[in-house]
Design a protein around this motif. Sequence first.
Motif, PDB file in Angstrom:
ATOM      1  N   ARG A  48      21.801  38.447 -19.019  1.00 12.80           N
ATOM      2  CA  ARG A  48      23.175  37.982 -19.200  1.00 12.80           C
ATOM      3  C   ARG A  48      23.215  36.842 -20.215  1.00 12.80           C
ATOM      4  O   ARG A  48      22.304  36.023 -20.297  1.00 12.80           O
ATOM      5  CB  ARG A  48      23.720  37.493 -17.846  1.00 12.80           C
ATOM      6  CG  ARG A  48      25.167  36.999 -17.868  1.00 12.80           C
ATOM      7  CD  ARG A  48      25.637  36.736 -16.452  1.00 12.80           C
ATOM      8  NE  ARG A  48      24.911  35.637 -15.831  1.00 12.80           N
ATOM      9  CZ  ARG A  48      25.390  34.406 -15.674  1.00 12.80           C
ATOM     10  NH1 ARG A  48      26.608  34.129 -16.109  1.00 12.80           N
ATOM     11  NH2 ARG A  48      24.689  33.475 -15.069  1.00 12.80           N
ATOM     12  N   ASP A  83      24.898  25.219  -7.981  1.00 14.98           N
ATOM     13  CA  ASP A  83      25.467  25.689  -9.234  1.00 14.98           C
ATOM     14  C   ASP A  83      25.222  27.198  -9.307  1.00 14.98           C
ATOM     15  O   ASP A  83      24.144  27.654  -9.692  1.00 14.98           O
ATOM     16  CB  ASP A  83      24.816  24.973 -10.421  1.00 14.98           C
ATOM     17  CG  ASP A  83      25.532  25.258 -11.742  1.00 14.98           C
ATOM     18  OD1 ASP A  83      25.859  26.446 -11.994  1.00 14.98           O
ATOM     19  OD2 ASP A  83      25.759  24.323 -12.509  1.00 14.98           O
ATOM     20  N   TRP A  84      26.219  27.965  -8.923  1.00 13.93           N
ATOM     21  CA  TRP A  84      26.078  29.410  -8.784  1.00 13.93           C
ATOM     22  C   TRP A  84      25.799  30.090 -10.123  1.00 13.93           C
ATOM     23  O   TRP A  84      24.976  31.008 -10.208  1.00 13.93           O
ATOM     24  CB  TRP A  84      27.330  29.995  -8.136  1.00 13.93           C
ATOM     25  CG  TRP A  84      27.362  31.482  -7.987  1.00 13.93           C
ATOM     26  CD1 TRP A  84      28.318  32.325  -8.452  1.00 13.93           C
ATOM     27  CD2 TRP A  84      26.403  32.311  -7.317  1.00 13.93           C
ATOM     28  NE1 TRP A  84      28.026  33.625  -8.119  1.00 13.93           N
ATOM     29  CE2 TRP A  84      26.857  33.646  -7.411  1.00 13.93           C
ATOM     30  CE3 TRP A  84      25.214  32.060  -6.647  1.00 13.93           C
ATOM     31  CZ2 TRP A  84      26.158  34.720  -6.876  1.00 13.93           C
ATOM     32  CZ3 TRP A  84      24.514  33.130  -6.104  1.00 13.93           C
ATOM     33  CH2 TRP A  84      24.982  34.440  -6.215  1.00 13.93           C
ATOM     34  N   ASP A  85      26.451  29.625 -11.188  1.00 18.37           N
ATOM     35  CA  ASP A  85      26.227  30.249 -12.490  1.00 18.37           C
ATOM     36  C   ASP A  85      24.785  30.055 -12.943  1.00 18.37           C
ATOM     37  O   ASP A  85      24.152  30.990 -13.446  1.00 18.37           O
ATOM     38  CB  ASP A  85      27.186  29.657 -13.516  1.00 18.37           C
ATOM     39  CG  ASP A  85      27.093  30.378 -14.854  1.00 18.37           C
ATOM     40  OD1 ASP A  85      27.508  31.553 -14.935  1.00 18.37           O
ATOM     41  OD2 ASP A  85      26.591  29.768 -15.822  1.00 18.37           O
ATOM     42  N   ASP A  88      30.466  37.481  -7.903  1.00 13.32           N
ATOM     43  CA  ASP A  88      30.951  36.395  -7.067  1.00 13.32           C
ATOM     44  C   ASP A  88      29.943  36.093  -5.965  1.00 13.32           C
ATOM     45  O   ASP A  88      29.219  36.985  -5.497  1.00 13.32           O
ATOM     46  CB  ASP A  88      32.303  36.760  -6.445  1.00 13.32           C
ATOM     47  CG  ASP A  88      33.427  36.800  -7.467  1.00 13.32           C
ATOM     48  OD1 ASP A  88      33.335  36.049  -8.466  1.00 13.32           O
ATOM     49  OD2 ASP A  88      34.373  37.592  -7.284  1.00 13.32           O
ATOM     50  N   TYR A  89      29.920  34.853  -5.548  1.00 14.37           N
ATOM     51  CA  TYR A  89      29.008  34.427  -4.495  1.00 14.37           C
ATOM     52  C   TYR A  89      29.374  35.099  -3.169  1.00 14.37           C
ATOM     53  O   TYR A  89      30.546  35.290  -2.856  1.00 14.37           O
ATOM     54  CB  TYR A  89      29.078  32.907  -4.341  1.00 14.37           C
ATOM     55  CG  TYR A  89      28.153  32.342  -3.296  1.00 14.37           C
ATOM     56  CD1 TYR A  89      26.812  32.104  -3.590  1.00 14.37           C
ATOM     57  CD2 TYR A  89      28.615  32.053  -2.023  1.00 14.37           C
ATOM     58  CE1 TYR A  89      25.950  31.587  -2.632  1.00 14.37           C
ATOM     59  CE2 TYR A  89      27.766  31.533  -1.056  1.00 14.37           C
ATOM     60  CZ  TYR A  89      26.442  31.301  -1.365  1.00 14.37           C
ATOM     61  OH  TYR A  89      25.600  30.785  -0.416  1.00 14.37           O
ATOM     62  N   TYR A 107      26.786  38.753 -13.734  1.00 14.52           N
ATOM     63  CA  TYR A 107      27.653  37.873 -12.952  1.00 14.52           C
ATOM     64  C   TYR A 107      28.277  38.629 -11.772  1.00 14.52           C
ATOM     65  O   TYR A 107      28.797  39.726 -11.922  1.00 14.52           O
ATOM     66  CB  TYR A 107      28.771  37.252 -13.786  1.00 14.52           C
ATOM     67  CG  TYR A 107      29.553  36.263 -12.955  1.00 14.52           C
ATOM     68  CD1 TYR A 107      29.117  34.951 -12.822  1.00 14.52           C
ATOM     69  CD2 TYR A 107      30.683  36.670 -12.238  1.00 14.52           C
ATOM     70  CE1 TYR A 107      29.785  34.056 -12.008  1.00 14.52           C
ATOM     71  CE2 TYR A 107      31.365  35.780 -11.425  1.00 14.52           C
ATOM     72  CZ  TYR A 107      30.906  34.480 -11.313  1.00 14.52           C
ATOM     73  OH  TYR A 107      31.567  33.602 -10.489  1.00 14.52           O
ATOM     74  N   LEU A 166      22.474  32.337 -10.889  1.00 15.96           N
ATOM     75  CA  LEU A 166      22.495  33.726 -11.371  1.00 15.96           C
ATOM     76  C   LEU A 166      21.640  33.876 -12.624  1.00 15.96           C
ATOM     77  O   LEU A 166      20.936  34.874 -12.778  1.00 15.96           O
ATOM     78  CB  LEU A 166      23.927  34.156 -11.668  1.00 15.96           C
ATOM     79  CG  LEU A 166      24.808  34.502 -10.471  1.00 15.96           C
ATOM     80  CD1 LEU A 166      26.251  34.691 -10.922  1.00 15.96           C
ATOM     81  CD2 LEU A 166      24.304  35.738  -9.752  1.00 15.96           C
TER      82      LEU A 166
END
Length: 485
Positions: A480, A220-222, A232-233, A230, A225
Amino acid sequence: MKKKDQISANSRRDFMKTTTAALAGFYIVPRHVLGGPGFIAPSDKLRVASVGVGGMGGGDVRGIFSTGKVDMIALCDVDDSRAKGSREAHPKAAYYKDYREMLEKEGNNIDAVSVSTPDHMHAVIAMMAMKMGKHVYVQKPLSHDIYEARMLTEAAEKYKVVTQMGNQGSSGDGVRKMVEWYNAGLIGEATKVYSWTNRPVWPQGIQWPDKPIAPPSDLDWDLWLGTAPYKDYVGNLVPFNWRGWWDYGTGALGDMACHIMEPPFRVLGLGYPKSAEASVGSVYVGEFQRGYFPESCPPSSHITLRFDRPGKEDLEFHWMDGGIQPTRPEELEANEQMGDGGNGVIIEGTEGKMMCSTYGINPQLLPTSRTKDIQVPETLYRVPNGDRGHYANWVDACIAGHGSKEFDQLSSPFSIAGPLTESVLMGNLAIRSYDYRVAREGEENQYDYPGRGIKLLWDGENMKITNFEPANQFVRRNYRGDYSL
């Protein structure tokens, strides 16, 4: 018959009284006695939830559980693949991806939380747990930036929880022996400290990749982070190389200084530095063309911190990474190893020197021939099993509670780990100030670097650089979204 019946009734009543008392006595016997040597009743175990359970986090889960005094209640990781080993080892533990959901749902079922995520998530997770009254074990460095370290230190005292940073060398015998040597006057009054590492062993001083790719399906990239801006991967970032990027990691300093700088901090009883200076290794992207990559930690650095000591001269404390090392002491013979080869510490005093390896291992007086002849009484508490007892040192204190004897015997509570981490991160503040640049007015592609060649003066109480305002942006970062302390 009436008299006989009365006697029988009285006998039954006496029997019941005696039996009830015996049973009551039986049930108040501690269950660890009934279970035999080494038995720990379920009610006496520490109920732990772990955030970040792959890689180093998996090692922390194993270390904490291996004490035999812990029930693993919940596991949390944003990467299902990395979490697989811990989940298989603890199939009854609930599993979550978001630490906030885990803490909200399991709050009544847990006593303590371990945090083994990338650096940029340490503080928000630990703070949420402490506000809920949970004890916390947090991997080094304690935080990503100075402000976070201060807030965690204050929160540990405010919420009266048991805390420990994951710098296991602080539980070792080596650092305690060095304290006892110093207190016995074997090297006189310390004047300088040199500490160094061969790290980084991951890419630093590079440009952020310009070709984003799709993140792995089980990541889960979000959530990974988290507090960071934010982006992009990109490849070659997870699970390890994030250490070299300022948004997530803290470079070689953050990775190793809590292990290497800790012995002299403990020996000398240091607090906040009064100033910091930096020099940074250059990166070249082409013939005679120096690269400028402010998102990435540098390939090497040399930090000089100075500590004010009332009634004494300032202490000069050097940190070197990327393979830079101090000059060999004259007291070392030509073929003797300095530190452990790639890492180490030397403390110079008015009447001698001492040296150790990473984690305070293998302490030596210089020349090393002095070491075998020295007999100094042990005055400090020794953690059972030394650095291997670091997890148990925390678990035992959690079970005993804040203010207990076990609490007082903690190796790296936030009251100690916080100021140490702040000083470590002061080095990173100096590095980032060194690379701070401003465009020259009217000159295309020409820049000035006003943070170079100066000494940054630090007001530790107020967490502020007093002579170079741009440096203060590195004291505290913005999060963020709705992440906060």
